[in-house]
Design a protein around this motif. Structure first.
Motif, PDB file in Angstrom:
ATOM      1  N   THR A   1      18.469  14.512   0.003  1.00  0.00           N
ATOM      2  CA  THR A   1      19.736  14.845  -0.671  1.00  0.00           C
ATOM      3  C   THR A   1      20.101  13.787  -1.698  1.00  0.00           C
ATOM      4  O   THR A   1      20.554  14.108  -2.805  1.00  0.00           O
ATOM      5  N   TYR A   2      19.904  12.531  -1.335  1.00  0.00           N
ATOM      6  CA  TYR A   2      20.255  11.431  -2.229  1.00  0.00           C
ATOM      7  C   TYR A   2      19.440  11.499  -3.519  1.00  0.00           C
ATOM      8  O   TYR A   2      19.987  11.361  -4.620  1.00  0.00           O
TER       9      TYR A   2
ATOM     10  N   THR B   1      20.068   5.881 -10.401  1.00  0.00           N
ATOM     11  CA  THR B   1      20.179   6.830 -11.511  1.00  0.00           C
ATOM     12  C   THR B   1      19.613   6.217 -12.781  1.00  0.00           C
ATOM     13  O   THR B   1      18.909   6.878 -13.557  1.00  0.00           O
TER      14      THR B   1
ATOM     15  N   ARG C   1      22.664   5.025   4.356  1.00  0.00           N
ATOM     16  CA  ARG C   1      22.941   6.294   3.676  1.00  0.00           C
ATOM     17  C   ARG C   1      21.675   7.101   3.413  1.00  0.00           C
ATOM     18  O   ARG C   1      21.752   8.299   3.125  1.00  0.00           O
ATOM     19  N   ILE C   2      20.509   6.443   3.512  1.00  0.00           N
ATOM     20  CA  ILE C   2      19.256   7.115   3.146  1.00  0.00           C
ATOM     21  C   ILE C   2      18.197   6.908   4.225  1.00  0.00           C
ATOM     22  O   ILE C   2      17.008   6.795   3.939  1.00  0.00           O
TER      23      ILE C   2
ATOM     24  N   ASP D   1      18.798  12.935   4.501  1.00  0.00           N
ATOM     25  CA  ASP D   1      19.689  12.111   3.680  1.00  0.00           C
ATOM     26  C   ASP D   1      18.971  11.582   2.433  1.00  0.00           C
ATOM     27  O   ASP D   1      19.551  11.561   1.349  1.00  0.00           O
ATOM     28  N   LEU D   2      17.720  11.148   2.593  1.00  0.00           N
ATOM     29  CA  LEU D   2      16.992  10.635   1.434  1.00  0.00           C
ATOM     30  C   LEU D   2      16.686  11.766   0.454  1.00  0.00           C
ATOM     31  O   LEU D   2      16.791  11.582  -0.766  1.00  0.00           O
TER      32      LEU D   2
ATOM     33  N   ASP E   1      23.852   3.713  -6.255  1.00  0.00           N
ATOM     34  CA  ASP E   1      23.857   5.001  -6.942  1.00  0.00           C
ATOM     35  C   ASP E   1      23.615   4.834  -8.440  1.00  0.00           C
ATOM     36  O   ASP E   1      22.762   5.503  -9.028  1.00  0.00           O
TER      37      ASP E   1
ATOM     38  N   ALA F   1      20.428  14.341  -5.744  1.00  0.00           N
ATOM     39  CA  ALA F   1      21.697  14.063  -6.423  1.00  0.00           C
ATOM     40  C   ALA F   1      21.521  13.142  -7.624  1.00  0.00           C
ATOM     41  O   ALA F   1      22.393  13.084  -8.501  1.00  0.00           O
ATOM     42  N   ARG F   2      20.419  12.426  -7.690  1.00  0.00           N
ATOM     43  CA  ARG F   2      20.128  11.569  -8.843  1.00  0.00           C
ATOM     44  C   ARG F   2      19.453  12.358  -9.961  1.00  0.00           C
ATOM     45  O   ARG F   2      18.990  11.794 -10.949  1.00  0.00           O
TER      46      ARG F   2
END
Length: 267
Positions: A189-190, A128, A180-181, A186-187, A124, A193-194
């Motif tokens: 959303t991930y 970022t 998680r991705i 999921d990817l 994460d 979120a960045r």
């Protein structure tokens, strides 16, 4: 695994990594560059670049007025990348041994990472940070395994290793991050979120015909090689034999290497 440990695994695998690239890594690299839409004159950072499977096509797309910085921890992989770029006469790409978590140069039009973000410490924070290396309006491209891809292959290989080690084999630490991705949602959303906008996730199907020789080439030219760490050469030979036998017994004749390519824009 530490950064030094990851570098050591891939340094050892450099020759095999390059050998398996036409089957596995090159198609994914080409697809990532096409999906990211790299244009002439753009400045690109390729993270976890390996032997240049995505950096070299990025350099072609960026053209003589563009530039690609290709970074990796593994010096031997970088050496293969330099030779490949030189063979194509590409002068707009430089292969640099560097840590993505401390890379400072900026800003870039495109930052891309093909099957590498899940190896970065604290995915994460790392992703970022990579987003912060983009100019406003720049694009981040992340390529990862689709759910189910490589799983049956990895399960059989782990079974072969356990047969020889006579002990359970712990899954690689990168597996949890990758899981998680591993779906389009999921990817998406991930990456949102960045802080990225206009995120689009594309599925890239890839199936590789498999026999025991190709399967072993994939093992040695990928992160699976890390599961052989600490085994003496005779034990590695036993793993290879056990793996080949399992492939035949279970009738595995193809490798599902389907990937997801997510591209998002920094506001």
């Amino acid at each position: 695994m530490t950064s030094a440990g990851i570098a050591a695994v891939f340094d050892t695998a450099a020759t095999q990594y390059a050998a398996v690239s036409p089957l596995l890594w090159n198609p994914m690299g080409e697809a990532t560059v096409a999906t990211a839409g790299i244009r002439s004159g753009e400045r690109v950072l390729d993270v976890c670049c390996g032997t240049g499977a995505s950096a070299v096509p990025a350099a072609r797309a960026a053209g003589p007025h563009g530039h690609v910085d290709a970074i990796d921890l593994a010096a031997e992989l970088l050496a293969h990348g330099r030779r490949r770029a030189a063979a194509e006469g590409l002068r707009n790409v430089r292969f640099i041994q560097a840590d993505a978590t401390t890379w400072q140069d900026r800003p870039y039009d495109v930052v891309q990472c093909v099957h590498g973000v899940f190896f970065l410490p604290d995915m994460d924070v790392s992703v970022t940070r990579l987003t912060g290396l983009l100019r406003p309006g720049g694009r981040l491209a992340v390529t990862t395994w689709a759910q189910g891809a490589m799983e049956n292959f990895g399960r059989l290989f782990a079974e072969a290793v356990e047969h020889v080690r006579r002990a359970p084999v712990a899954p690689p630490t990168s597996r949890q991050a990758a899981s998680r991705i591993d779906t389009e949602d999921d990817l998406h959303t991930y990456m949102t979120a960045r802080g990225l906008t206009r995120v689009v996730v594309t599925r890239f199907p890839l199936r590789i015909p498999l026999d025991s020789a190709v399967a072993w080439q994939v093992v040695l030219g990928s992160g699976f090689r890390g599961m052989l760490t600490g085994l003496a050469e005779p034990a590695v030979d036993h793993v290879r034999s056990a793996f080949g036998r399992l492939l035949r017994e279970r009738g595995m004749t193809g490798l599902d290497a389907t990937s997801l390519i997510g591209v998002g824009t920094r506001p």
